[in-house]
Design an enzyme around this catalytic site. Structure first.
Site, PDB file in Angstrom:
ATOM      1  N   HIS A 287      46.147  31.887  44.680  1.00  0.00           N
ATOM      2  CA  HIS A 287      45.803  32.308  46.045  1.00  0.00           C
ATOM      3  C   HIS A 287      46.622  31.568  47.102  1.00  0.00           C
ATOM      4  O   HIS A 287      46.826  32.074  48.210  1.00  0.00           O
ATOM      5  CB  HIS A 287      44.319  32.059  46.339  1.00  0.00           C
ATOM      6  CG  HIS A 287      43.406  32.852  45.448  1.00  0.00           C
ATOM      7  ND1 HIS A 287      43.740  34.066  44.928  1.00  0.00           N
ATOM      8  CD2 HIS A 287      42.158  32.580  44.981  1.00  0.00           C
ATOM      9  CE1 HIS A 287      42.752  34.526  44.183  1.00  0.00           C
ATOM     10  NE2 HIS A 287      41.783  33.637  44.193  1.00  0.00           N
TER      11      HIS A 287
ATOM     12  N   PHE B 101      40.660  30.506  38.271  1.00  0.00           N
ATOM     13  CA  PHE B 101      41.849  29.677  38.502  1.00  0.00           C
ATOM     14  C   PHE B 101      42.580  30.049  39.787  1.00  0.00           C
ATOM     15  O   PHE B 101      43.828  30.050  39.834  1.00  0.00           O
ATOM     16  CB  PHE B 101      42.790  29.743  37.281  1.00  0.00           C
ATOM     17  CG  PHE B 101      42.029  29.725  35.989  1.00  0.00           C
ATOM     18  CD1 PHE B 101      41.355  28.575  35.608  1.00  0.00           C
ATOM     19  CD2 PHE B 101      41.922  30.850  35.204  1.00  0.00           C
ATOM     20  CE1 PHE B 101      40.599  28.554  34.454  1.00  0.00           C
ATOM     21  CE2 PHE B 101      41.165  30.837  34.053  1.00  0.00           C
ATOM     22  CZ  PHE B 101      40.504  29.685  33.675  1.00  0.00           C
ATOM     23  N   CYS B 102      41.819  30.412  40.813  1.00  0.00           N
ATOM     24  CA  CYS B 102      42.402  30.788  42.109  1.00  0.00           C
ATOM     25  C   CYS B 102      43.424  31.919  41.940  1.00  0.00           C
ATOM     26  O   CYS B 102      44.454  31.934  42.626  1.00  0.00           O
ATOM     27  CB  CYS B 102      43.043  29.596  42.810  1.00  0.00           C
ATOM     28  SG  CYS B 102      41.895  28.269  43.127  1.00  0.00           S
ATOM     29  N   ALA B 103      43.144  32.802  41.008  1.00  0.00           N
ATOM     30  CA  ALA B 103      44.029  33.952  40.800  1.00  0.00           C
ATOM     31  C   ALA B 103      43.134  35.157  40.485  1.00  0.00           C
ATOM     32  O   ALA B 103      43.281  35.800  39.450  1.00  0.00           O
ATOM     33  CB  ALA B 103      45.006  33.665  39.665  1.00  0.00           C
TER      34      ALA B 103
END
Ligand code: PLP
Length: 482
Positions: free
Chosen positions: A137, A384-386
């Protein structure tokens, strides 16, 4: 120990356990549900790495000389100023920056670096920032709202769709001002062909930004000369992923891009002159360095880089590849385990030891909790910020997305989709991988000891009647360290 001497003397290809003494916390013991204390297997390196012993020692030696830099006239200030500027050069050299044409802007981390670039690039809503679905992100959200953000998709095996990249170049043409891609995915571990991407982007006069948060600790980065078509215009990375977790990161990139740019933050250190009705901004990099920087943090990053250089990035890659091969071979043989992204153990040239997976029928948070509570193995679970990438792997359609988003709004985060990520670091060994595989085999066969309950608000799983006690650990006054 003499770090430099030992690093040089370690026989190539036999580095399995050699790196352990270099890394603090690589072998301490942690409690488990059974009451037994075991050596912790730390395999959450894609999130953050443990500090290098040499960096910690260096900081301890240096702390007493700490003083603010630039314009101080005392001995300590002059010393710190010199070391700070020397550290900047070390950082630039590490990624092949041009000493004349590139500058180093110290930042807190990759996220801040990418925000700084997005804020200072003077983009307009008609401009296009071309990025990918593989991004963290931090290399997606900062660009949103500044320009139209277009995403290159992935192939069914998880790799970046390079034909899709070509289609996007053709579609948006001269509107593309920035191509911002990750150097390596923090989910699939894929190492992207960044120079090929840069060559094509430059044909459209776009600036190339590489989020090197995952790449920098694992592969040699070479920005290449400015007149090389595959030149990287900006590289951004974080020290905490490079065994130097002291709050530092860096942008290395084109000086000329900052010459007319407004400061990202405004305040002390960014100016040559201030009157009540006007300001003369300092030249870059000072213009982008408002306030007192993290001086010791930059020293620590440079010290970590020095150790990486002495070990040699090729040896780092070789060590990690041999462990990744064993890891993937083992995981592929476990029924019910599937890997998100490329999982071929014989094809590791363009792949890091970052492996995200799911276990059929088991919540990702449960798998991660059993690994921790019952085996002392540290991994990570979630998105995982994705989020867009994980949702694409898990085939989360709009309807399902809406359903769990409604529950999130109601405070229930139990069924956010996700995976489990195991990630190899320099200190990991063959034995670590073996213990992880053994544990995963048991978990995939639905064998574990505790009775786990999921928390409504966080979605974490905790074993009934047991919680870790941190009282015996450093930082808690009552007892000696664990
Ligand atoms: N980009 C990638 C690929 C990452 O893996 C991460 C962190 O996990 C980031 C960016 C953000 O890094 P930081 O949290 O250090 O800002």
């Amino acid at each position: 120990m003499d770090t430099e001497k030992d690093a040089r003397q370690a026989p190539s290809g036999k580095s399995e356990t050699f790196f352990i003494p270099e890394v603090l916390g690589a072998d301490h013991r942690v409690p488990t549900l059974s009451g037994e204390w075991v050596r912790q297997i730390f395999m959450d390196n894609a999130a953050s790495t443990k500090p290098f012993r040499a960096v910690s020692t260096f900081l301890r030696d240096m702390e007493g000389y700490y003083s603010n830099i630039h314009r101080g006239t005392g001995f300590d200030s002059l010393l710190c100023t010199e070391r700070y500027e020397e550290a900047r050069e070390i950082v630039s050299r590490f990624v092949g920056g041009d000493p004349e044409r590139d500058i180093v802007i110290p930042v807190r981390n990759t996220t801040e670096g990418l925000n700084l670039l997005a804020m200072t690039f003077a983009l307009s809503p008609d401009d296009v920032v071309l990025t990918t679905i593989l991004e963290h992100h931090s290399n997606d959200l900062p660009w949103r709202g500044k320009a139209h953000v277009a995403y290159v998709g992935r192939l069914p095996d998880g790799r970046l769709d390079m034909q899709g990249f070509e289609r996007s170049l053709a579609e948006f043409g001269s509107r593309i001002r920035v191509v911002a891609v990750t150097g390596a995915s923090n989910v699939t571990g894929e190492v992207l062909p960044i120079h090929e991407i840069a060559s094509r982007a430059h044909q459209h006069d776009a600036r190339v930004v590489i989020d090197a948060a995952q790449l920098a600790p694992h592969r040699r980065i070479d920005m290449r000369p400015h007149d090389d078509p595959g030149h990287l215009d900006f590289v951004v990375f974080s020290a905490h992923k490079m065994n130097s977790p002291y709050g530092e990161g860096a942008i290395v990139g084109r000086r000329d891009a900052f010459a007319g740019a407004a400061p990202y933050l405004q305040g002390g250190g960014t100016v040559y002159s201030v009157s009540l009705d006007h300001v003369i901004w300092a030249d870059p990099p000072d213009r982008q360095e408002a306030g007192t920087p993290n001086i010791l943090g930059l020293f620590a990053l440079a010290a970590a880089i020095n150790l990486y250089e002495r070990i040699g990035m090729d040896r780092v890659a070789e060590h990690e590849r041999s462990l990744t091969r064993r890891l993937l071979e083992g995981m592929r043989g476990i029924p019910g385990v599937w890997i998100m992204g490329p999982g071929d153990p014989t094809d590791l040239e363009d792949r890091l030891g970052v492996v995200t997976f799911a276990v059929d029928g088991l919540h990702h948070n449960l798998v991660a909790s059993v690994l921790s509570y019952e085996y002392g193995i540290s991994v990570r679970a979630g998105c995982f910020c994705a989020h867009p990438l994980i949702k694409s792997f898990l085939d989360v359609d709009k309807e399902r997305e809406k359903a769990f988003e409604d529950r999130i709004r109601g405070g229930d985060r139990r069924d956010i989709p996700g995976g489990v990520r195991v990630s190899i670091g320099l200190h990991n060994t063959d034995e670590d991988v073996g213990r992880f595989l053994e544990a995963l085999r048991a978990i995939a066969a639905k064998e574990w000891r505790g009775t786990y309950h999921q928390k409504f608000i966080t979605g974490e799983f905790v074993p009934e009647g047991f919680s870790f006690s941190f009282r015996a650990c450093p930082g808690f006054p009552s007892e000696p360290g664990c």
